[in-house]
Design a protein around this motif. Structure first.
Motif, PDB file in Angstrom:
ATOM      1  N   UNK A   1      26.038  82.391  51.106  1.00  0.00           N
ATOM      2  CA  UNK A   1      25.994  81.892  52.498  1.00  0.00           C
ATOM      3  C   UNK A   1      26.820  80.267  53.027  1.00  0.00           C
ATOM      4  N   UNK A   2      26.108  79.687  54.186  1.00  0.00           N
ATOM      5  CA  UNK A   2      27.717  79.015  54.706  1.00  0.00           C
ATOM      6  C   UNK A   2      27.119  77.938  54.027  1.00  0.00           C
ATOM      7  N   UNK A   3      28.066  76.821  53.950  1.00  0.00           N
ATOM      8  CA  UNK A   3      28.539  75.725  53.566  1.00  0.00           C
ATOM      9  C   UNK A   3      28.641  74.499  54.387  1.00  0.00           C
ATOM     10  N   UNK A   4      28.164  73.499  53.287  1.00  0.00           N
ATOM     11  CA  UNK A   4      28.441  72.265  54.018  1.00  0.00           C
ATOM     12  C   UNK A   4      29.473  71.927  54.120  1.00  0.00           C
ATOM     13  N   UNK A   5      29.572  71.384  53.065  1.00  0.00           N
ATOM     14  CA  UNK A   5      30.292  71.392  52.519  1.00  0.00           C
ATOM     15  C   UNK A   5      30.917  71.078  51.230  1.00  0.00           C
ATOM     16  N   UNK A   6      32.959  72.023  51.014  1.00  0.00           N
ATOM     17  CA  UNK A   6      32.377  72.652  49.412  1.00  0.00           C
ATOM     18  C   UNK A   6      33.704  71.551  48.888  1.00  0.00           C
ATOM     19  N   UNK A   7      33.892  71.249  47.684  1.00  0.00           N
ATOM     20  CA  UNK A   7      34.531  70.536  47.243  1.00  0.00           C
ATOM     21  C   UNK A   7      35.306  71.076  45.982  1.00  0.00           C
ATOM     22  N   UNK A   8      36.262  71.515  45.754  1.00  0.00           N
ATOM     23  CA  UNK A   8      37.439  71.566  44.695  1.00  0.00           C
ATOM     24  C   UNK A   8      37.439  70.945  43.615  1.00  0.00           C
ATOM     25  N   UNK A   9      37.575  70.727  42.665  1.00  0.00           N
ATOM     26  CA  UNK A   9      37.104  70.205  41.505  1.00  0.00           C
ATOM     27  C   UNK A   9      37.668  70.444  39.926  1.00  0.00           C
ATOM     28  N   UNK A  10      38.820  70.287  39.227  1.00  0.00           N
ATOM     29  CA  UNK A  10      40.263  70.476  37.960  1.00  0.00           C
ATOM     30  C   UNK A  10      39.518  69.291  37.527  1.00  0.00           C
ATOM     31  N   UNK A  11      40.553  69.221  36.102  1.00  0.00           N
ATOM     32  CA  UNK A  11      41.686  69.488  36.150  1.00  0.00           C
ATOM     33  C   UNK A  11      42.780  69.315  37.814  1.00  0.00           C
ATOM     34  N   UNK A  12      43.888  69.942  37.515  1.00  0.00           N
ATOM     35  CA  UNK A  12      44.901  69.158  38.922  1.00  0.00           C
ATOM     36  C   UNK A  12      44.364  70.787  39.900  1.00  0.00           C
ATOM     37  N   UNK A  13      43.878  71.101  40.202  1.00  0.00           N
ATOM     38  CA  UNK A  13      43.259  72.491  40.875  1.00  0.00           C
ATOM     39  C   UNK A  13      44.322  73.102  41.637  1.00  0.00           C
ATOM     40  N   UNK A  14      46.057  72.160  41.974  1.00  0.00           N
ATOM     41  CA  UNK A  14      47.381  72.665  42.441  1.00  0.00           C
ATOM     42  C   UNK A  14      47.545  73.588  41.881  1.00  0.00           C
ATOM     43  N   UNK A  15      47.389  73.647  40.264  1.00  0.00           N
ATOM     44  CA  UNK A  15      48.076  74.219  39.595  1.00  0.00           C
ATOM     45  C   UNK A  15      47.631  75.603  39.126  1.00  0.00           C
ATOM     46  N   UNK A  16      46.803  76.352  39.563  1.00  0.00           N
ATOM     47  CA  UNK A  16      46.155  77.306  39.540  1.00  0.00           C
ATOM     48  C   UNK A  16      47.246  78.314  41.226  1.00  0.00           C
ATOM     49  N   UNK A  17      48.008  79.254  40.240  1.00  0.00           N
ATOM     50  CA  UNK A  17      48.690  80.385  41.142  1.00  0.00           C
ATOM     51  C   UNK A  17      47.502  80.924  42.421  1.00  0.00           C
ATOM     52  N   UNK A  18      46.460  81.213  42.208  1.00  0.00           N
ATOM     53  CA  UNK A  18      45.907  81.394  43.711  1.00  0.00           C
ATOM     54  C   UNK A  18      44.828  80.291  44.458  1.00  0.00           C
ATOM     55  N   UNK A  19      45.418  79.421  44.458  1.00  0.00           N
ATOM     56  CA  UNK A  19      44.797  78.828  44.865  1.00  0.00           C
ATOM     57  C   UNK A  19      44.403  78.678  46.022  1.00  0.00           C
ATOM     58  N   UNK A  20      45.482  78.929  46.981  1.00  0.00           N
ATOM     59  CA  UNK A  20      45.345  79.059  48.382  1.00  0.00           C
ATOM     60  C   UNK A  20      44.768  80.615  48.397  1.00  0.00           C
ATOM     61  N   UNK A  21      44.584  81.827  48.376  1.00  0.00           N
ATOM     62  CA  UNK A  21      43.470  82.524  48.412  1.00  0.00           C
ATOM     63  C   UNK A  21      42.471  81.899  47.888  1.00  0.00           C
ATOM     64  N   UNK A  22      41.694  81.634  46.699  1.00  0.00           N
ATOM     65  CA  UNK A  22      40.517  81.190  46.767  1.00  0.00           C
ATOM     66  C   UNK A  22      40.067  80.027  47.445  1.00  0.00           C
ATOM     67  N   UNK A  23      40.902  78.784  48.286  1.00  0.00           N
ATOM     68  CA  UNK A  23      40.409  78.649  50.114  1.00  0.00           C
ATOM     69  C   UNK A  23      39.920  79.026  50.672  1.00  0.00           C
ATOM     70  N   UNK A  24      41.280  80.528  50.662  1.00  0.00           N
ATOM     71  CA  UNK A  24      41.382  81.576  52.383  1.00  0.00           C
ATOM     72  C   UNK A  24      39.733  81.996  51.834  1.00  0.00           C
ATOM     73  N   UNK A  25      39.501  82.630  50.742  1.00  0.00           N
ATOM     74  CA  UNK A  25      38.080  83.573  50.503  1.00  0.00           C
ATOM     75  C   UNK A  25      36.738  82.860  50.683  1.00  0.00           C
ATOM     76  N   UNK A  26      36.933  81.589  50.239  1.00  0.00           N
ATOM     77  CA  UNK A  26      35.530  80.350  50.737  1.00  0.00           C
ATOM     78  C   UNK A  26      35.538  80.509  51.917  1.00  0.00           C
ATOM     79  N   UNK A  27      36.545  79.608  52.665  1.00  0.00           N
ATOM     80  CA  UNK A  27      36.796  80.236  54.467  1.00  0.00           C
ATOM     81  C   UNK A  27      36.078  80.849  54.893  1.00  0.00           C
TER      82      UNK A  27
END
Length: 184
Positions: free
Chosen positions: A39-65
Protein backbone atom coordinates in the motif's frame (compact mmCIF):
# COMPACT_ATOMS: atom_id res chain seq x y z
CA UNK A 1 23.99 -8.50 -1.45
CA UNK A 2 26.48 -7.28 -4.04
CA UNK A 3 29.02 -4.64 -3.15
CA UNK A 4 32.19 -3.21 -4.63
CA UNK A 5 33.61 -2.31 -1.20
CA UNK A 6 34.72 -4.52 1.67
CA UNK A 7 34.01 -2.38 4.72
CA UNK A 8 34.98 -4.34 7.83
CA UNK A 9 32.00 -2.94 9.77
CA UNK A 10 29.36 -3.96 7.21
CA UNK A 11 26.90 -6.46 8.63
CA UNK A 12 25.36 -7.07 5.19
CA UNK A 13 28.57 -8.51 3.81
CA UNK A 14 29.17 -10.54 6.95
CA UNK A 15 25.84 -12.27 6.41
CA UNK A 16 26.19 -12.63 2.63
CA UNK A 17 27.47 -15.86 1.23
CA UNK A 18 29.54 -14.91 -1.85
CA UNK A 19 29.00 -18.40 -3.27
CA UNK A 20 25.26 -17.79 -3.65
CA UNK A 21 24.14 -17.25 -7.25
CA UNK A 22 22.16 -14.19 -8.39
CA UNK A 23 19.05 -16.37 -8.23
CA UNK A 24 19.01 -15.86 -4.44
CA UNK A 25 18.00 -12.23 -5.07
CA UNK A 26 14.33 -11.43 -5.57
CA UNK A 27 13.28 -11.06 -9.19
CA UNK A 28 11.61 -7.88 -10.40
CA UNK A 29 8.31 -9.79 -10.49
CA UNK A 30 8.75 -10.91 -6.86
CA UNK A 31 9.63 -7.36 -5.82
CA UNK A 32 6.46 -6.20 -7.60
CA UNK A 33 4.39 -8.59 -5.48
CA UNK A 34 6.02 -7.27 -2.30
CA UNK A 35 5.31 -3.72 -3.43
CA UNK A 36 1.66 -4.52 -4.19
CA UNK A 37 1.20 -5.94 -0.71
CA UNK A 38 2.39 -2.76 1.04
CA UNK A 39 0.00 0.00 0.00
CA UNK A 40 1.02 3.64 0.41
CA UNK A 41 4.40 4.35 1.96
CA UNK A 42 5.71 7.40 3.74
CA UNK A 43 9.40 6.47 3.56
CA UNK A 44 11.10 3.96 1.29
CA UNK A 45 14.77 3.28 2.05
CA UNK A 46 16.74 1.05 -0.26
CA UNK A 47 19.78 -0.79 1.06
CA UNK A 48 22.40 -3.27 0.07
CA UNK A 49 25.41 -3.89 -0.50
CA UNK A 50 25.68 -1.28 -3.21
CA UNK A 51 22.21 -0.69 -4.61
CA UNK A 52 23.39 0.59 -7.98
CA UNK A 53 25.03 -2.75 -8.81
CA UNK A 54 21.60 -4.20 -9.44
CA UNK A 55 20.97 -3.83 -13.18
CA UNK A 56 17.19 -3.36 -12.80
CA UNK A 57 17.43 -0.83 -9.99
CA UNK A 58 15.81 2.03 -11.92
CA UNK A 59 12.87 -0.27 -12.72
CA UNK A 60 12.59 -1.26 -9.05
CA UNK A 61 12.44 2.42 -8.08
CA UNK A 62 9.83 3.13 -10.74
CA UNK A 63 7.75 0.15 -9.59
CA UNK A 64 7.66 1.28 -5.94
CA UNK A 65 6.97 4.86 -6.94
CA UNK A 66 4.06 3.87 -9.17
CA UNK A 67 2.50 1.36 -6.76
CA UNK A 68 3.31 2.83 -3.33
CA UNK A 69 3.72 6.59 -3.90
CA UNK A 70 6.35 7.06 -1.16
CA UNK A 71 6.71 10.62 0.10
CA UNK A 72 10.45 10.04 0.53
CA UNK A 73 12.74 7.67 -1.35
CA UNK A 74 16.22 7.16 0.15
CA UNK A 75 19.21 5.95 -1.88
CA UNK A 76 22.39 5.22 0.10
CA UNK A 77 25.52 4.61 -1.98
CA UNK A 78 29.26 4.30 -1.60
CA UNK A 79 29.56 6.50 -4.69
CA UNK A 80 32.13 4.32 -6.43
CA UNK A 81 30.25 4.19 -9.75
CA UNK A 82 29.94 7.91 -10.62
CA UNK A 83 28.48 7.79 -14.12
CA UNK A 84 26.15 4.86 -13.42
CA UNK A 85 24.84 6.53 -10.26
CA UNK A 86 24.35 9.86 -12.04
CA UNK A 87 22.57 8.30 -15.01
CA UNK A 88 20.36 6.13 -12.79
CA UNK A 89 19.42 9.04 -10.54
CA UNK A 90 18.66 11.25 -13.55
CA UNK A 91 16.16 8.62 -14.74
CA UNK A 92 14.68 8.15 -11.26
CA UNK A 93 14.29 11.90 -10.78
CA UNK A 94 12.47 12.24 -14.11
CA UNK A 95 10.07 9.44 -13.15
CA UNK A 96 9.51 10.18 -9.45
CA UNK A 97 8.75 13.90 -9.41
CA UNK A 98 6.20 13.78 -6.59
CA UNK A 99 8.53 12.04 -4.10
CA UNK A 100 11.41 13.64 -2.23
CA UNK A 101 14.44 11.74 -3.56
CA UNK A 102 17.43 11.64 -1.21
CA UNK A 103 20.88 10.29 -2.05
CA UNK A 104 23.20 9.67 0.89
CA UNK A 105 26.84 9.32 -0.10
CA UNK A 106 28.87 7.19 2.31
CA UNK A 107 31.94 9.08 3.54
CA UNK A 108 33.89 7.63 6.45
CA UNK A 109 37.15 9.55 6.21
CA UNK A 110 38.92 12.19 4.19
CA UNK A 111 41.13 11.05 1.31
CA UNK A 112 43.23 7.96 1.92
CA UNK A 113 41.63 7.42 5.35
CA UNK A 114 38.27 6.79 3.63
CA UNK A 115 39.85 4.36 1.17
CA UNK A 116 41.68 2.46 3.92
CA UNK A 117 38.60 2.16 6.12
CA UNK A 118 36.41 0.88 3.27
CA UNK A 119 39.15 -1.19 1.59
CA UNK A 120 38.54 0.72 -1.66
CA UNK A 121 41.64 2.20 -3.32
CA UNK A 122 40.49 5.28 -5.23
CA UNK A 123 37.08 5.18 -3.56
CA UNK A 124 37.32 8.68 -2.10
CA UNK A 125 38.09 10.22 -5.51
CA UNK A 126 35.18 8.36 -7.14
CA UNK A 127 32.90 9.44 -4.28
CA UNK A 128 33.88 13.08 -4.85
CA UNK A 129 33.27 12.66 -8.58
CA UNK A 130 29.82 11.24 -7.83
CA UNK A 131 29.13 14.19 -5.51
CA UNK A 132 29.97 16.60 -8.31
CA UNK A 133 27.83 14.79 -10.86
CA UNK A 134 24.83 14.54 -8.53
CA UNK A 135 25.17 18.18 -7.42
CA UNK A 136 24.64 19.04 -11.08
CA UNK A 137 21.17 17.46 -10.93
CA UNK A 138 19.97 19.54 -7.98
CA UNK A 139 18.99 22.72 -9.87
CA UNK A 140 16.72 20.88 -12.28
CA UNK A 141 14.99 18.79 -9.62
CA UNK A 142 13.52 20.62 -6.61
CA UNK A 143 12.52 17.27 -5.07
CA UNK A 144 16.17 16.09 -4.95
CA UNK A 145 18.34 16.23 -1.81
CA UNK A 146 21.98 15.27 -1.49
CA UNK A 147 23.47 14.21 1.83
CA UNK A 148 26.35 12.37 3.45
CA UNK A 149 26.28 9.38 5.78
CA UNK A 150 29.29 8.61 7.97
CA UNK A 151 29.61 5.34 9.84
CA UNK A 152 31.12 6.10 13.25
CA UNK A 153 33.41 3.24 14.19
CA UNK A 154 36.72 2.53 15.89
CA UNK A 155 38.54 3.16 12.59
CA UNK A 156 37.45 6.80 12.34
CA UNK A 157 36.42 7.80 15.88
CA UNK A 158 39.51 9.97 16.32
CA UNK A 159 38.90 11.76 13.02
CA UNK A 160 35.25 12.73 13.40
CA UNK A 161 35.98 16.46 13.77
CA UNK A 162 37.98 16.38 10.52
CA UNK A 163 35.21 14.48 8.72
CA UNK A 164 32.46 16.81 9.96
CA UNK A 165 34.45 19.90 8.93
CA UNK A 166 35.14 18.38 5.51
CA UNK A 167 31.46 17.64 4.95
CA UNK A 168 30.52 21.12 6.15
CA UNK A 169 32.68 22.48 3.32
CA UNK A 170 31.10 20.35 0.58
CA UNK A 171 28.88 22.22 -1.83
CA UNK A 172 25.16 21.40 -2.00
CA UNK A 173 25.09 18.89 0.88
CA UNK A 174 21.87 19.27 2.85
CA UNK A 175 22.31 16.71 5.63
CA UNK A 176 25.08 14.77 7.33
CA UNK A 177 24.02 11.64 9.18
CA UNK A 178 26.31 9.85 11.62
CA UNK A 179 25.47 6.14 11.92
CA UNK A 180 26.85 3.90 14.61
CA UNK A 181 28.40 0.62 13.53
CA UNK A 182 26.95 -2.44 15.19
CA UNK A 183 29.35 -4.33 17.39
CA UNK A 184 29.46 -8.03 18.18
Amino acid sequence: RKCNARCPFCFYLQSADPAQPDSTELTLEEIGKVSQSLGSLLWLAFSGGEIFLRKDFVEISRLFHRQNRPAIMLYPTNGMLPQLIHDSMAQILRQCKDSVVVVKLSLDGVGAAHDALRCTPGGFDRLMQTHGLLAGLLDGHPNFELGINTVFCSGNQDRMDEIIEFVRGLDRIRTHTISLARGN
